[in-house]
Write a protein that holds these residues in place. Sequence first.
Motif, PDB file in Angstrom:
ATOM      1  N   GLN A   1       0.820  -1.212   0.000  1.00 25.36           N
ATOM      2  CA  GLN A   1       0.000   0.000   0.000  1.00 25.36           C
ATOM      3  C   GLN A   1       0.851   1.259   0.000  1.00 25.36           C
ATOM      4  O   GLN A   1       0.540   2.236  -0.681  1.00 25.36           O
ATOM      5  CB  GLN A   1      -0.933   0.003   1.205  1.00 25.36           C
ATOM      6  N   LEU A   2       1.941   1.237   0.758  1.00 27.77           N
ATOM      7  CA  LEU A   2       2.803   2.415   0.813  1.00 27.77           C
ATOM      8  C   LEU A   2       3.402   2.709  -0.554  1.00 27.77           C
ATOM      9  O   LEU A   2       3.417   3.865  -1.004  1.00 27.77           O
ATOM     10  CB  LEU A   2       3.912   2.202   1.843  1.00 27.77           C
ATOM     11  N   MET A   3       3.892   1.677  -1.234  1.00 32.59           N
ATOM     12  CA  MET A   3       4.430   1.877  -2.583  1.00 32.59           C
ATOM     13  C   MET A   3       3.367   2.430  -3.517  1.00 32.59           C
ATOM     14  O   MET A   3       3.623   3.349  -4.305  1.00 32.59           O
ATOM     15  CB  MET A   3       4.960   0.548  -3.145  1.00 32.59           C
TER      16      MET A   3
ATOM     17  N   THR B   1      -2.886  -9.756  -3.340  1.00 35.11           N
ATOM     18  CA  THR B   1      -2.274  -8.657  -2.585  1.00 35.11           C
ATOM     19  C   THR B   1      -2.803  -7.314  -3.056  1.00 35.11           C
ATOM     20  O   THR B   1      -3.139  -6.438  -2.247  1.00 35.11           O
ATOM     21  CB  THR B   1      -0.741  -8.692  -2.739  1.00 35.11           C
ATOM     22  N   VAL B   2      -2.906  -7.142  -4.376  1.00 31.67           N
ATOM     23  CA  VAL B   2      -3.434  -5.891  -4.924  1.00 31.67           C
ATOM     24  C   VAL B   2      -4.884  -5.694  -4.481  1.00 31.67           C
ATOM     25  O   VAL B   2      -5.275  -4.598  -4.056  1.00 31.67           O
ATOM     26  CB  VAL B   2      -3.320  -5.873  -6.460  1.00 31.67           C
ATOM     27  N   ARG B   3      -5.692  -6.747  -4.557  1.00 30.64           N
ATOM     28  CA  ARG B   3      -7.092  -6.635  -4.144  1.00 30.64           C
ATOM     29  C   ARG B   3      -7.201  -6.285  -2.658  1.00 30.64           C
ATOM     30  O   ARG B   3      -8.036  -5.474  -2.253  1.00 30.64           O
ATOM     31  CB  ARG B   3      -7.853  -7.931  -4.435  1.00 30.64           C
ATOM     32  N   ASP B   4      -6.357  -6.904  -1.831  1.00 29.43           N
ATOM     33  CA  ASP B   4      -6.377  -6.606  -0.390  1.00 29.43           C
ATOM     34  C   ASP B   4      -6.071  -5.139  -0.124  1.00 29.43           C
ATOM     35  O   ASP B   4      -6.722  -4.492   0.701  1.00 29.43           O
ATOM     36  CB  ASP B   4      -5.368  -7.492   0.345  1.00 29.43           C
ATOM     37  N   VAL B   5      -5.063  -4.625  -0.819  1.00 31.79           N
ATOM     38  CA  VAL B   5      -4.689  -3.220  -0.639  1.00 31.79           C
ATOM     39  C   VAL B   5      -5.846  -2.307  -1.047  1.00 31.79           C
ATOM     40  O   VAL B   5      -6.183  -1.353  -0.335  1.00 31.79           O
ATOM     41  CB  VAL B   5      -3.418  -2.893  -1.458  1.00 31.79           C
ATOM     42  N   LEU B   6      -6.467  -2.611  -2.172  1.00 32.13           N
ATOM     43  CA  LEU B   6      -7.557  -1.766  -2.664  1.00 32.13           C
ATOM     44  C   LEU B   6      -8.792  -1.872  -1.763  1.00 32.13           C
ATOM     45  O   LEU B   6      -9.437  -0.863  -1.461  1.00 32.13           O
ATOM     46  CB  LEU B   6      -7.909  -2.152  -4.093  1.00 32.13           C
ATOM     47  N   ASN B   7      -9.114  -3.087  -1.326  1.00 32.23           N
ATOM     48  CA  ASN B   7     -10.255  -3.254  -0.424  1.00 32.23           C
ATOM     49  C   ASN B   7     -10.037  -2.504   0.882  1.00 32.23           C
ATOM     50  O   ASN B   7     -10.955  -1.857   1.403  1.00 32.23           O
ATOM     51  CB  ASN B   7     -10.495  -4.739  -0.142  1.00 32.23           C
TER      52      ASN B   7
END
Length: 360
Positions: free
Chosen positions: A206-208, A232-238
């Motif tokens: 998420q920080l990146m 991982t991308v979906r988790d960050v966006l959710n």
Amino acid sequence: MRLTQFKALDERTYWTDAKELECMMIIPEAPDVTSFCFKTADDSWFRYLPGQFITLELPVGPEPLLRTYTLSSSPSRPLSISVTVKAQKDSIGSRWMLENVKVGDRLRAYGPGGIFTFMQYPADKYLFISAGSGVTPMMSMTRWLFDNGEHTDIALISCARRPSELIFEPELRRMAQRVPDIKLSFVVEEDDPFSAWAGYRGRLNQLMLELMAPDYMEREIFCCGPEPFMKTVRDVLNAAGFEMAHYHEESFHAPIRTEDQRPEHDDIVLDETAGAMIRFAASGLDAMCSETDTILQVAKAQGLNIPSACQFGVCGTCKVRKTSGEVHMIHNGGITDKEIADGMVLACCSNPIGRVEIEI
């Protein structure tokens, strides 16, 4: 090699569904990655949407092997098509192509197909996120937008294990140097021997994402890569509250042909109305809370001191041991996979799911 007789553009027909293709060029892109450029025997035009794939019939054994490959070329250059092939560890078809296909060889192809294309989702700003050979549909879409010349705002994030494994990096940089609309970010997990890397290191987090595309909440997002990467991308966006109707993905292992083939993900989306409970074992305290509360927040409310600093999952200061239960943790590099396997969690970015016990 055949001698091509010149045909005016209006004398050419369109390639339809199934046709024999002739390999015209073979271009090394990265270790174990090669682009194969094809034309038709009758110089047909190729009509497809950026991001779609074709199916190649490969004469591997007694029966032909059918394998799908995303087109890395752009329909803005319709006289030829290209597929970019990476030999995965257990691949049969891709390895055969890398070891056997030569200029002048012919393969039968079917297609095009697939719905992973920005054409269905017009927007002013796009974010393309990929890992490994998942960059191929992003390259097709970026080439189209670059050729089209409408100055569409593109943020492109490409991830790989090492810098030498970043597919299309030189061409992407050349396009970005010529127009201000393409913003590139590259992420690698480790350096190449004997070379320096000045970009991002580690796994996309998420920080990146905040640093590389600060306005990602406003963008139409396309993602392609291995399933753990896309999760991982979906988790960050959710976790950020992104409207997932504007998120689109395709695994390079299982291209989606129709809408009803879209997978249903069982991703955890935290619910502030869902109750949870944290037991702080050494302190003998039980605390009721919500799924959206972090362990650190609940501990502080109970008067317990868990050392913390960044509160963003980076520094690792708030590391504690979880002895039972499930948490949803989205961190930014402050904990290793081995520590997670050993039961450690970061209190600042771990949310309890049901009943959880912490060793403090």
